[in-house]
Write a protein that holds these residues in place. Structure first.
Motif, PDB file in Angstrom:
ATOM      1  N   LEU A 119       0.815  -1.212   0.000  1.00 27.11           N
ATOM      2  CA  LEU A 119       0.000   0.000   0.000  1.00 27.11           C
ATOM      3  C   LEU A 119       0.851   1.265   0.000  1.00 27.11           C
ATOM      4  O   LEU A 119       0.471   2.286  -0.574  1.00 27.11           O
ATOM      5  CB  LEU A 119      -0.920   0.004   1.231  1.00 27.11           C
ATOM      6  CG  LEU A 119      -1.758   1.262   1.481  1.00 27.11           C
ATOM      7  CD1 LEU A 119      -2.803   1.441   0.381  1.00 27.11           C
ATOM      8  CD2 LEU A 119      -2.432   1.184   2.859  1.00 27.11           C
ATOM      9  N   VAL A 120       2.021   1.197   0.653  1.00 25.73           N
ATOM     10  CA  VAL A 120       2.817   2.401   0.930  1.00 25.73           C
ATOM     11  C   VAL A 120       3.985   2.509  -0.036  1.00 25.73           C
ATOM     12  O   VAL A 120       4.853   1.638  -0.091  1.00 25.73           O
ATOM     13  CB  VAL A 120       3.317   2.405   2.385  1.00 25.73           C
ATOM     14  CG1 VAL A 120       4.134   3.659   2.672  1.00 25.73           C
ATOM     15  CG2 VAL A 120       2.139   2.304   3.356  1.00 25.73           C
ATOM     16  N   ASN A 121       4.020   3.614  -0.770  1.00 20.46           N
ATOM     17  CA  ASN A 121       5.099   3.878  -1.717  1.00 20.46           C
ATOM     18  C   ASN A 121       6.302   4.502  -1.025  1.00 20.46           C
ATOM     19  O   ASN A 121       7.418   3.986  -1.099  1.00 20.46           O
ATOM     20  CB  ASN A 121       4.583   4.806  -2.816  1.00 20.46           C
ATOM     21  CG  ASN A 121       5.644   5.196  -3.812  1.00 20.46           C
ATOM     22  OD1 ASN A 121       6.264   4.336  -4.422  1.00 20.46           O
ATOM     23  ND2 ASN A 121       5.856   6.501  -3.985  1.00 20.46           N
ATOM     24  N   ARG A 122       6.080   5.615  -0.344  1.00 20.91           N
ATOM     25  CA  ARG A 122       7.118   6.289   0.443  1.00 20.91           C
ATOM     26  C   ARG A 122       6.565   6.604   1.820  1.00 20.91           C
ATOM     27  O   ARG A 122       5.374   6.902   1.961  1.00 20.91           O
ATOM     28  CB  ARG A 122       7.602   7.567  -0.251  1.00 20.91           C
ATOM     29  CG  ARG A 122       8.501   7.292  -1.447  1.00 20.91           C
ATOM     30  CD  ARG A 122       8.917   8.551  -2.190  1.00 20.91           C
ATOM     31  NE  ARG A 122       9.826   8.207  -3.280  1.00 20.91           N
ATOM     32  CZ  ARG A 122      11.158   8.374  -3.242  1.00 20.91           C
ATOM     33  NH1 ARG A 122      11.720   8.914  -2.173  1.00 20.91           N
ATOM     34  NH2 ARG A 122      11.909   8.022  -4.260  1.00 20.91           N
ATOM     35  N   LEU A 123       7.444   6.576   2.816  1.00 22.80           N
ATOM     36  CA  LEU A 123       7.045   6.683   4.218  1.00 22.80           C
ATOM     37  C   LEU A 123       7.762   7.844   4.884  1.00 22.80           C
ATOM     38  O   LEU A 123       8.964   8.032   4.694  1.00 22.80           O
ATOM     39  CB  LEU A 123       7.385   5.371   4.936  1.00 22.80           C
ATOM     40  CG  LEU A 123       7.084   5.270   6.434  1.00 22.80           C
ATOM     41  CD1 LEU A 123       5.584   5.326   6.693  1.00 22.80           C
ATOM     42  CD2 LEU A 123       7.668   3.957   6.986  1.00 22.80           C
ATOM     43  N   ASP A 214      12.792  -4.660  14.982  1.00 18.93           N
ATOM     44  CA  ASP A 214      13.998  -4.513  14.167  1.00 18.93           C
ATOM     45  C   ASP A 214      13.735  -3.710  12.882  1.00 18.93           C
ATOM     46  O   ASP A 214      14.683  -3.321  12.183  1.00 18.93           O
ATOM     47  CB  ASP A 214      14.607  -5.872  13.825  1.00 18.93           C
ATOM     48  CG  ASP A 214      13.682  -6.762  13.003  1.00 18.93           C
ATOM     49  OD1 ASP A 214      12.720  -6.248  12.389  1.00 18.93           O
ATOM     50  OD2 ASP A 214      13.923  -7.978  12.960  1.00 18.93           O
ATOM     51  N   LEU A 215      12.452  -3.480  12.555  1.00 13.55           N
ATOM     52  CA  LEU A 215      12.034  -2.646  11.424  1.00 13.55           C
ATOM     53  C   LEU A 215      12.522  -3.155  10.066  1.00 13.55           C
ATOM     54  O   LEU A 215      12.477  -2.418   9.070  1.00 13.55           O
ATOM     55  CB  LEU A 215      12.499  -1.187  11.623  1.00 13.55           C
ATOM     56  CG  LEU A 215      11.995  -0.487  12.891  1.00 13.55           C
ATOM     57  CD1 LEU A 215      12.590   0.914  12.977  1.00 13.55           C
ATOM     58  CD2 LEU A 215      10.474  -0.412  12.913  1.00 13.55           C
ATOM     59  N   LYS A 216      12.924  -4.414   9.983  1.00 14.26           N
ATOM     60  CA  LYS A 216      13.428  -4.945   8.724  1.00 14.26           C
ATOM     61  C   LYS A 216      12.352  -5.023   7.655  1.00 14.26           C
ATOM     62  O   LYS A 216      12.663  -5.066   6.466  1.00 14.26           O
ATOM     63  CB  LYS A 216      14.037  -6.332   8.957  1.00 14.26           C
ATOM     64  CG  LYS A 216      15.339  -6.307   9.731  1.00 14.26           C
ATOM     65  CD  LYS A 216      15.915  -7.697   9.899  1.00 14.26           C
ATOM     66  CE  LYS A 216      17.239  -7.656  10.665  1.00 14.26           C
ATOM     67  NZ  LYS A 216      17.795  -9.023  10.862  1.00 14.26           N
ATOM     68  N   TYR A 217      11.101  -5.018   8.072  1.00  8.41           N
ATOM     69  CA  TYR A 217      10.009  -5.110   7.108  1.00  8.41           C
ATOM     70  C   TYR A 217       9.793  -3.794   6.351  1.00  8.41           C
ATOM     71  O   TYR A 217       9.074  -3.771   5.343  1.00  8.41           O
ATOM     72  CB  TYR A 217       8.711  -5.513   7.818  1.00  8.41           C
ATOM     73  CG  TYR A 217       8.213  -4.502   8.817  1.00  8.41           C
ATOM     74  CD1 TYR A 217       7.301  -3.518   8.449  1.00  8.41           C
ATOM     75  CD2 TYR A 217       8.680  -4.506  10.132  1.00  8.41           C
ATOM     76  CE1 TYR A 217       6.852  -2.569   9.354  1.00  8.41           C
ATOM     77  CE2 TYR A 217       8.232  -3.560  11.039  1.00  8.41           C
ATOM     78  CZ  TYR A 217       7.325  -2.597  10.641  1.00  8.41           C
ATOM     79  OH  TYR A 217       6.897  -1.654  11.551  1.00  8.41           O
ATOM     80  N   ILE A 218      10.381  -2.707   6.825  1.00  8.52           N
ATOM     81  CA  ILE A 218      10.242  -1.424   6.134  1.00  8.52           C
ATOM     82  C   ILE A 218      11.334  -1.312   5.082  1.00  8.52           C
ATOM     83  O   ILE A 218      12.509  -1.117   5.393  1.00  8.52           O
ATOM     84  CB  ILE A 218      10.317  -0.234   7.117  1.00  8.52           C
ATOM     85  CG1 ILE A 218       9.193  -0.313   8.149  1.00  8.52           C
ATOM     86  CG2 ILE A 218      10.236   1.087   6.344  1.00  8.52           C
ATOM     87  CD1 ILE A 218       9.208   0.806   9.178  1.00  8.52           C
ATOM     88  N   THR A 219      10.951  -1.467   3.824  1.00  7.68           N
ATOM     89  CA  THR A 219      11.908  -1.390   2.717  1.00  7.68           C
ATOM     90  C   THR A 219      11.659  -0.181   1.829  1.00  7.68           C
ATOM     91  O   THR A 219      12.433   0.078   0.906  1.00  7.68           O
ATOM     92  CB  THR A 219      11.829  -2.675   1.871  1.00  7.68           C
ATOM     93  OG1 THR A 219      10.494  -2.833   1.379  1.00  7.68           O
ATOM     94  CG2 THR A 219      12.207  -3.899   2.697  1.00  7.68           C
ATOM     95  N   GLN A 220      10.576   0.547   2.096  1.00  8.21           N
ATOM     96  CA  GLN A 220      10.264   1.747   1.313  1.00  8.21           C
ATOM     97  C   GLN A 220      11.281   2.850   1.582  1.00  8.21           C
ATOM     98  O   GLN A 220      11.862   2.914   2.671  1.00  8.21           O
ATOM     99  CB  GLN A 220       8.873   2.290   1.703  1.00  8.21           C
ATOM    100  CG  GLN A 220       7.710   1.449   1.289  1.00  8.21           C
ATOM    101  CD  GLN A 220       7.387   0.364   2.299  1.00  8.21           C
ATOM    102  OE1 GLN A 220       8.151   0.083   3.217  1.00  8.21           O
ATOM    103  NE2 GLN A 220       6.228  -0.251   2.142  1.00  8.21           N
ATOM    104  N   PRO A 221      11.513   3.744   0.615  1.00  9.78           N
ATOM    105  CA  PRO A 221      12.256   4.964   0.934  1.00  9.78           C
ATOM    106  C   PRO A 221      11.556   5.670   2.097  1.00  9.78           C
ATOM    107  O   PRO A 221      10.343   5.861   2.080  1.00  9.78           O
ATOM    108  CB  PRO A 221      12.154   5.786  -0.361  1.00  9.78           C
ATOM    109  CG  PRO A 221      11.917   4.768  -1.434  1.00  9.78           C
ATOM    110  CD  PRO A 221      11.088   3.701  -0.797  1.00  9.78           C
TER     111      PRO A 221
END
Length: 278
Positions: A119-123, A214-221
């Motif tokens: 759903l999320v392109n950039r965060l 650990d936030l590894k699931y966040i791969t968006q810019p």
């Protein structure tokens, strides 16, 4: 059109009317969805900041269920709030967005990525911290202390929650509060209700006491923003998120606290627009 005179509009989600506002429609390919902080409604966004962003971006701001003029109940967990936000966006027929979360909104934004990464392109994470972050579980106590201090001085609690406690912080707070106070009553949202506010505090405390993420699931810019002296959600959390999110940029504003994106509305809006347009 200015955010000051932007009225609530409504979408029905699971039988409940949900309030939201839009600004700058058609200005960008993807909308920028913005999630507000603890105890806040649509009226608690700085109109100057939203007007600056909406010059080049289609902006959508939401009242989650049980908040402001939205029907329903406040979820009792941060992940529950994330699911609510996703359901609202699905009802608005959005399958891809850019996402900004301020404070508690940033916590919800992280969980939205966990639930539905596509759903999320950039965060953008502003004045916030990760699950299990430094003193996130202490937000409740800090909030009540700052509210009491503000009450004794008969000022808005945001004076001490969002800005430095010195004279300069007071001046910066008043600038933003004056801008927010310019909204005509005819265009106002409903105030946050006390039971919903207390539920939000419980949800944040529960999220803060959970295992460190650990936030590894966040791969968006990802753009991470804070002031150098955030007393509500300590600034060290922004550094820690930057270290853990591989594709991230960190911006720290000087002599600022939890409300740095409002205090530095001109600088932050340009930083944000550059980030979204890359």
């Amino acid at each position: 059109m200015s955010y000051i005179t932007t009225k609530n509009i409504y979408v029905t989600v699971d039988g409940a009317e949900i309030a939201y506002r839009e600004l700058g429609e058609g200005k960008s390919e993807l909308p920028l969805v913005m999630l507000v902080h603890l105890g806040a409604t649509l009226d608690n966004w700085d109109p100057k900041l939203l007007d600056l962003i909406a010059e080049k971006q289609h902006v959508i701001v939401l009242d989650l269920p049980g908040v402001g003029d939205s029907q329903g109940k406040v979820a009792d967990t941060i992940p529950g709030m994330a699911v609510q936000a996703i359901e609202i966006l699905q009802s608005l027929d959005y399958s891809k967005i850019n996402l900004l979360g301020l404070s508690m909104g940033g916590m919800i934004a992280q969980e939205m990525v966990r639930v539905n990464s596509s759903l999320v392109n950039r965060l953008i994470l502003a004045g916030t911290g990760p699950r299990g972050g430094v003193e996130v579980d202490k937000v409740t106590g800090k909030t009540f202390r700052f509210m009491m201090k503000a009450g004794l001085e008969n000022v808005d609690p945001k004076r001490y929650i969002f800005y430095n406690h010195d004279e300069e912080g007071g001046r910066e707070a008043q600038k933003v509060l004056n801008r927010m106070g310019n909204r005509p009553k005819a265009f106002s949202d409903k105030n946050m209700n006390v039971p919903g506010f207390l539920m939000q505090l419980k949800a944040i405390k529960r999220w803060g006491k959970a295992d460190m993420d650990d936030l590894k699931y966040i791969t968006q810019p990802t753009l991470i923003v804070n002031g150098d002296n955030d007393m509500q959600v300590p600034t060290i959390n922004s550094y820690n998120m930057h270290d853990k999110i591989a594709n991230s940029k960190l911006v720290i504003y000087p002599n600022a606290g939890h409300g740095s994106i409002f205090q530095y509305a001109d600088e932050f809006s340009q930083e944000l627009l550059n980030f979204l347009e890359r």
